[in-house]
Design a protein around this motif. Structure first.
Motif, PDB file in Angstrom:
ATOM      1  N   HIS A  40       0.818  -1.216   0.000  1.00 56.47           N
ATOM      2  CA  HIS A  40       0.000   0.000   0.000  1.00 56.47           C
ATOM      3  C   HIS A  40       0.852   1.266   0.000  1.00 56.47           C
ATOM      4  CE1 HIS A  40      -3.572  -2.436   0.566  1.00 56.47           C
ATOM      5  NE2 HIS A  40      -2.989  -3.033   1.582  1.00 56.47           N
ATOM      6  N   GLN A  41       2.049   1.147  -0.554  1.00 54.57           N
ATOM      7  CA  GLN A  41       2.965   2.277  -0.655  1.00 54.57           C
ATOM      8  C   GLN A  41       3.196   2.619  -2.123  1.00 54.57           C
ATOM      9  OE1 GLN A  41       4.283   3.968   2.083  1.00 54.57           O
ATOM     10  NE2 GLN A  41       2.876   2.644   3.245  1.00 54.57           N
ATOM     11  N   VAL A  42       3.263   3.925  -2.419  1.00 50.00           N
ATOM     12  CA  VAL A  42       3.580   4.377  -3.779  1.00 50.00           C
ATOM     13  C   VAL A  42       5.050   4.788  -3.807  1.00 50.00           C
ATOM     14  CG1 VAL A  42       1.218   5.136  -4.163  1.00 50.00           C
ATOM     15  CG2 VAL A  42       2.907   6.769  -3.334  1.00 50.00           C
ATOM     16  N   PRO A  43       5.670   4.827  -4.991  1.00 46.84           N
ATOM     17  CA  PRO A  43       7.090   5.205  -5.067  1.00 46.84           C
ATOM     18  C   PRO A  43       7.346   6.583  -4.458  1.00 46.84           C
ATOM     19  CG  PRO A  43       6.326   4.319  -7.165  1.00 46.84           C
ATOM     20  CD  PRO A  43       5.104   4.498  -6.314  1.00 46.84           C
ATOM     21  N   ARG A  44       8.387   6.716  -3.656  1.00 44.58           N
ATOM     22  CA  ARG A  44       8.696   7.989  -3.003  1.00 44.58           C
ATOM     23  C   ARG A  44       9.009   9.083  -4.013  1.00 44.58           C
ATOM     24  NH1 ARG A  44      12.551   6.692   2.258  1.00 44.58           N
ATOM     25  NH2 ARG A  44      11.020   5.415   3.411  1.00 44.58           N
ATOM     26  N   GLU A  45       9.702   8.702  -5.109  1.00 45.37           N
ATOM     27  CA  GLU A  45      10.150   9.702  -6.082  1.00 45.37           C
ATOM     28  C   GLU A  45       8.995  10.312  -6.873  1.00 45.37           C
ATOM     29  OE1 GLU A  45      11.074   6.592  -5.955  1.00 45.37           O
ATOM     30  OE2 GLU A  45      13.195   6.547  -5.326  1.00 45.37           O
ATOM     31  N   LEU A  46       7.825   9.675  -6.830  1.00 48.26           N
ATOM     32  CA  LEU A  46       6.705  10.157  -7.625  1.00 48.26           C
ATOM     33  C   LEU A  46       6.295  11.577  -7.235  1.00 48.26           C
ATOM     34  CD1 LEU A  46       4.517   9.595  -9.759  1.00 48.26           C
ATOM     35  CD2 LEU A  46       3.113   8.604  -7.925  1.00 48.26           C
ATOM     36  N   SER A  47       6.446  11.930  -5.959  1.00 47.98           N
ATOM     37  CA  SER A  47       6.016  13.252  -5.489  1.00 47.98           C
ATOM     38  C   SER A  47       6.736  14.387  -6.205  1.00 47.98           C
ATOM     39  CB  SER A  47       6.229  13.374  -3.978  1.00 47.98           C
ATOM     40  OG  SER A  47       5.349  12.501  -3.289  1.00 47.98           O
ATOM     41  N   GLY A  48       7.920  14.112  -6.746  1.00 49.04           N
ATOM     42  CA  GLY A  48       8.657  15.130  -7.475  1.00 49.04           C
ATOM     43  C   GLY A  48       8.117  15.386  -8.864  1.00 49.04           C
ATOM     44  N   HIS A  49       7.129  14.574  -9.295  1.00 49.54           N
ATOM     45  CA  HIS A  49       6.579  14.701 -10.646  1.00 49.54           C
ATOM     46  C   HIS A  49       5.113  15.135 -10.658  1.00 49.54           C
ATOM     47  CE1 HIS A  49      10.119  12.178 -11.243  1.00 49.54           C
ATOM     48  NE2 HIS A  49      10.072  12.481 -12.521  1.00 49.54           N
ATOM     49  N   VAL A  50       4.448  15.076  -9.501  1.00 45.61           N
ATOM     50  CA  VAL A  50       3.011  15.379  -9.449  1.00 45.61           C
ATOM     51  C   VAL A  50       2.756  16.467  -8.408  1.00 45.61           C
ATOM     52  CG1 VAL A  50       2.394  13.047 -10.195  1.00 45.61           C
ATOM     53  CG2 VAL A  50       2.585  13.555  -7.745  1.00 45.61           C
ATOM     54  N   ASN A  59      -4.681   6.693  -3.808  1.00 41.15           N
ATOM     55  CA  ASN A  59      -5.981   6.517  -4.453  1.00 41.15           C
ATOM     56  C   ASN A  59      -5.802   6.181  -5.928  1.00 41.15           C
ATOM     57  OD1 ASN A  59      -8.817   6.672  -4.868  1.00 41.15           O
ATOM     58  ND2 ASN A  59      -8.589   8.781  -5.561  1.00 41.15           N
ATOM     59  N   TRP A  60      -4.859   6.867  -6.613  1.00 42.30           N
ATOM     60  CA  TRP A  60      -4.607   6.575  -8.028  1.00 42.30           C
ATOM     61  C   TRP A  60      -4.163   5.126  -8.207  1.00 42.30           C
ATOM     62  CZ3 TRP A  60      -0.448  10.944  -8.648  1.00 42.30           C
ATOM     63  CH2 TRP A  60      -1.033  12.190  -8.374  1.00 42.30           C
ATOM     64  N   GLU A  79       1.916   2.618 -25.318  1.00 39.64           N
ATOM     65  CA  GLU A  79       0.684   3.296 -25.690  1.00 39.64           C
ATOM     66  C   GLU A  79      -0.513   2.707 -24.941  1.00 39.64           C
ATOM     67  OE1 GLU A  79       2.961   2.295 -27.772  1.00 39.64           O
ATOM     68  OE2 GLU A  79       3.575   4.071 -28.905  1.00 39.64           O
ATOM     69  N   GLU A  80      -0.576   1.375 -24.838  1.00 38.80           N
ATOM     70  CA  GLU A  80      -1.691   0.731 -24.140  1.00 38.80           C
ATOM     71  C   GLU A  80      -1.684   1.094 -22.658  1.00 38.80           C
ATOM     72  OE1 GLU A  80      -2.069  -3.241 -26.997  1.00 38.80           O
ATOM     73  OE2 GLU A  80      -1.056  -3.359 -25.058  1.00 38.80           O
ATOM     74  N   ALA A  81      -0.490   1.083 -22.047  1.00 40.98           N
ATOM     75  CA  ALA A  81      -0.390   1.434 -20.628  1.00 40.98           C
ATOM     76  C   ALA A  81      -0.773   2.896 -20.408  1.00 40.98           C
ATOM     77  CB  ALA A  81       1.025   1.177 -20.129  1.00 40.98           C
ATOM     78  N   SER A  82      -0.333   3.770 -21.315  1.00 47.01           N
ATOM     79  CA  SER A  82      -0.655   5.192 -21.194  1.00 47.01           C
ATOM     80  C   SER A  82      -2.159   5.421 -21.307  1.00 47.01           C
ATOM     81  CB  SER A  82       0.087   5.981 -22.279  1.00 47.01           C
ATOM     82  OG  SER A  82      -0.117   7.365 -22.129  1.00 47.01           O
ATOM     83  N   ARG A  83      -2.796   4.753 -22.268  1.00 49.45           N
ATOM     84  CA  ARG A  83      -4.240   4.917 -22.427  1.00 49.45           C
ATOM     85  C   ARG A  83      -4.999   4.431 -21.190  1.00 49.45           C
ATOM     86  NH1 ARG A  83      -5.489   6.341 -27.647  1.00 49.45           N
ATOM     87  NH2 ARG A  83      -3.884   5.897 -29.212  1.00 49.45           N
ATOM     88  N   LEU A  84      -4.524   3.340 -20.583  1.00 53.07           N
ATOM     89  CA  LEU A  84      -5.191   2.838 -19.383  1.00 53.07           C
ATOM     90  C   LEU A  84      -5.084   3.861 -18.250  1.00 53.07           C
ATOM     91  CD1 LEU A  84      -5.307  -0.668 -17.923  1.00 53.07           C
ATOM     92  CD2 LEU A  84      -4.466   1.156 -16.461  1.00 53.07           C
ATOM     93  N   VAL A  85      -3.892   4.456 -18.083  1.00 60.90           N
ATOM     94  CA  VAL A  85      -3.702   5.470 -17.040  1.00 60.90           C
ATOM     95  C   VAL A  85      -4.608   6.670 -17.298  1.00 60.90           C
ATOM     96  CG1 VAL A  85      -2.064   7.128 -16.067  1.00 60.90           C
ATOM     97  CG2 VAL A  85      -1.338   4.776 -16.479  1.00 60.90           C
ATOM     98  N   ASP A  96      -1.247  15.941 -12.623  1.00 58.39           N
ATOM     99  CA  ASP A  96      -0.966  14.660 -11.970  1.00 58.39           C
ATOM    100  C   ASP A  96      -0.880  13.522 -12.986  1.00 58.39           C
ATOM    101  OD1 ASP A  96      -0.772  15.584  -9.346  1.00 58.39           O
ATOM    102  OD2 ASP A  96      -2.952  15.539  -9.078  1.00 58.39           O
ATOM    103  N   VAL A  97      -1.831  13.494 -13.919  1.00 61.62           N
ATOM    104  CA  VAL A  97      -1.838  12.428 -14.926  1.00 61.62           C
ATOM    105  C   VAL A  97      -0.571  12.493 -15.770  1.00 61.62           C
ATOM    106  CG1 VAL A  97      -3.019  11.470 -16.933  1.00 61.62           C
ATOM    107  CG2 VAL A  97      -4.353  12.312 -14.988  1.00 61.62           C
ATOM    108  N   GLU A  98      -0.239  13.684 -16.251  1.00 54.27           N
ATOM    109  CA  GLU A  98       0.952  13.828 -17.085  1.00 54.27           C
ATOM    110  C   GLU A  98       2.225  13.582 -16.273  1.00 54.27           C
ATOM    111  OE1 GLU A  98       0.848  17.510 -19.194  1.00 54.27           O
ATOM    112  OE2 GLU A  98      -0.810  16.854 -20.506  1.00 54.27           O
ATOM    113  N   GLY A  99       2.210  13.988 -15.006  1.00 55.63           N
ATOM    114  CA  GLY A  99       3.372  13.737 -14.159  1.00 55.63           C
ATOM    115  C   GLY A  99       3.601  12.257 -13.911  1.00 55.63           C
ATOM    116  N   LEU A 100       2.510  11.525 -13.702  1.00 54.77           N
ATOM    117  CA  LEU A 100       2.608  10.076 -13.503  1.00 54.77           C
ATOM    118  C   LEU A 100       3.151   9.399 -14.760  1.00 54.77           C
ATOM    119  CD1 LEU A 100       1.987   7.589 -11.718  1.00 54.77           C
ATOM    120  CD2 LEU A 100      -0.309   7.568 -12.714  1.00 54.77           C
ATOM    121  N   LEU A 101       2.627   9.798 -15.918  1.00 59.94           N
ATOM    122  CA  LEU A 101       3.106   9.228 -17.182  1.00 59.94           C
ATOM    123  C   LEU A 101       4.577   9.538 -17.398  1.00 59.94           C
ATOM    124  CD1 LEU A 101       0.055  10.098 -19.482  1.00 59.94           C
ATOM    125  CD2 LEU A 101       0.648   7.850 -18.583  1.00 59.94           C
TER     126      LEU A 101
END
Length: 325
Positions: A40-50, A59-60, A79-85, A96-101
């Motif tokens: 139930h943990q998200v990557p720590r580095e993600l916060s620097g992108h969103v 939640n995402w 492309e398939e993974a991006s469309r799903l996100v 947030d969406v673009e930062g995650l991608l």
């Protein structure tokens, strides 16, 4: 862990050893979704992108994990993974969406092409026959408009076409392998291959399959030695590798290739190639207006080969080579 995640992790979740950036991006996301289901943990580095909080990020990942598990087959291409996100997080902030991608190196929304539904008419005009292939080996993609595929001889159309000597050789090969006489088995397999067939192992079972060379109808991709030739081939590989294809065959060309429309998971492959600027509309052999429209869209966006001011037409390039220019 969901079956979809288990499958993808088993197939490609080895980013450090994967030379293909796209596959690494998909497997990195799949790995993190799997980890989230456990920790139930998200990557720590993600916060620097969103821009949203860690609670929002959790939640995402919960939503993405559920969507990935429910998607069959699971995403394989960036492309398939991006469309799903994008679809799963469509009500969330654009940043947030673009930062995650961007964090995973997946295509951003503005780089994706909009595709039609890929529906095929029940009886397309001029259709000769239809093929349903086994999963495509990426090495079987010759260039941006030619693929070698195999169709199981258990297919109703194929079963009646197998030469008797091929049936006999396949049976003898199986017997030779059962007694571990591999030199005889290999010789028999070479005979089978020379007859236009091959024994392919799928899920630990040997499948006798017929070989077909497919020329994608209505498009002409740059030759391998031309600018964008390798890019066109790589794009086609990304679309079809390890996938079962539906091929509608309309003709045979002078090289004995089946000329056909190719569909992959309902996606019309020629449409993708044209919209991404990886092929020309081959008007000399196909005057369908939709192909012309898709080429013009790519021209207007200056994507792929249209990034060049005056790209050389592949049919002119081939003519010059034949005439020694």
């Amino acid at each position: 862990m969901g079956n979809a995640l288990r499958f993808l992790l088993g197939k490609c979740c080895k980013p450090e050893a994967d030379s293909d950036h796209g596959a690494s991006a998909v497997s990195a996301l799949a790995h993190d979704l799997y980890s989230f289901e456990i920790t139930h943990q998200v990557p720590r580095e993600l916060s620097g992108h969103v821009v949203s909080s860690r609670k929002a990020q959790s939640n995402w990942y919960q939503k993405l994990s559920e969507a990935w598990r429910e998607t069959k087959p699971p995403p394989k291409t960036p492309e398939e993974a991006s469309r799903l996100v994008i679809q799963t997080l469509k009500r969330h902030k654009k940043e947030d969406v673009e930062g995650l991608l961007a964090y995973y190196g997946l295509p951003l929304p503005h780089t994706l092409v909009d595709l039609t539904d890929g529906a095929v008419p029940l009886q397309p005009h001029g259709l000769k026959f239809e093929l349903h292939t086994l999963p495509v080996d990426p090495r079987a993609v010759a260039d941006g408009d030619t693929i070698t595929v195999y169709v199981s001889t258990s297919d109703p159309r194929e079963s009646s076409l197998v030469p008797r000597e091929v049936h006999i050789a396949a049976s003898q090969r199986a017997q030779a392998r059962s007694r571990r006489d591999y030199s005889v088995a290999d010789k028999l397999h070479r005979d089978i291959i020379d007859s236009g067939y091959r024994v392919i192992t799928l899920q630990n079972e040997d499948v006798l399959a017929r070989k077909y060379r497919i020329r994608l109808r209505g498009i002409d991709a740059p030759e391998s030695k031309m600018p964008y030739g390798e890019e066109a081939k790589e794009e086609l590989v990304k679309i079809v590798q390890d996938r079962c294809l539906r091929v509608l065959v309309f003709d045979e060309d002078r090289y004995h290739r089946c000329v056909g429309d190719v569909y992959c998971n309902g996606v019309f492959v020629q449409e993708v190639m044209l919209k991404k600027g990886m092929a020309w509309h081959y008007k000399a052999y196909d005057n369908r207006p939709e192909l012309d429209k898709w080429e013009k869209q790519a021209r207007a966006r200056r994507v792929g080969l249209w990034a060049s001011k005056n790209p050389e037409m592949p049919w002119e390039w081939r003519k010059d080579r034949r005439e020694g220019r």
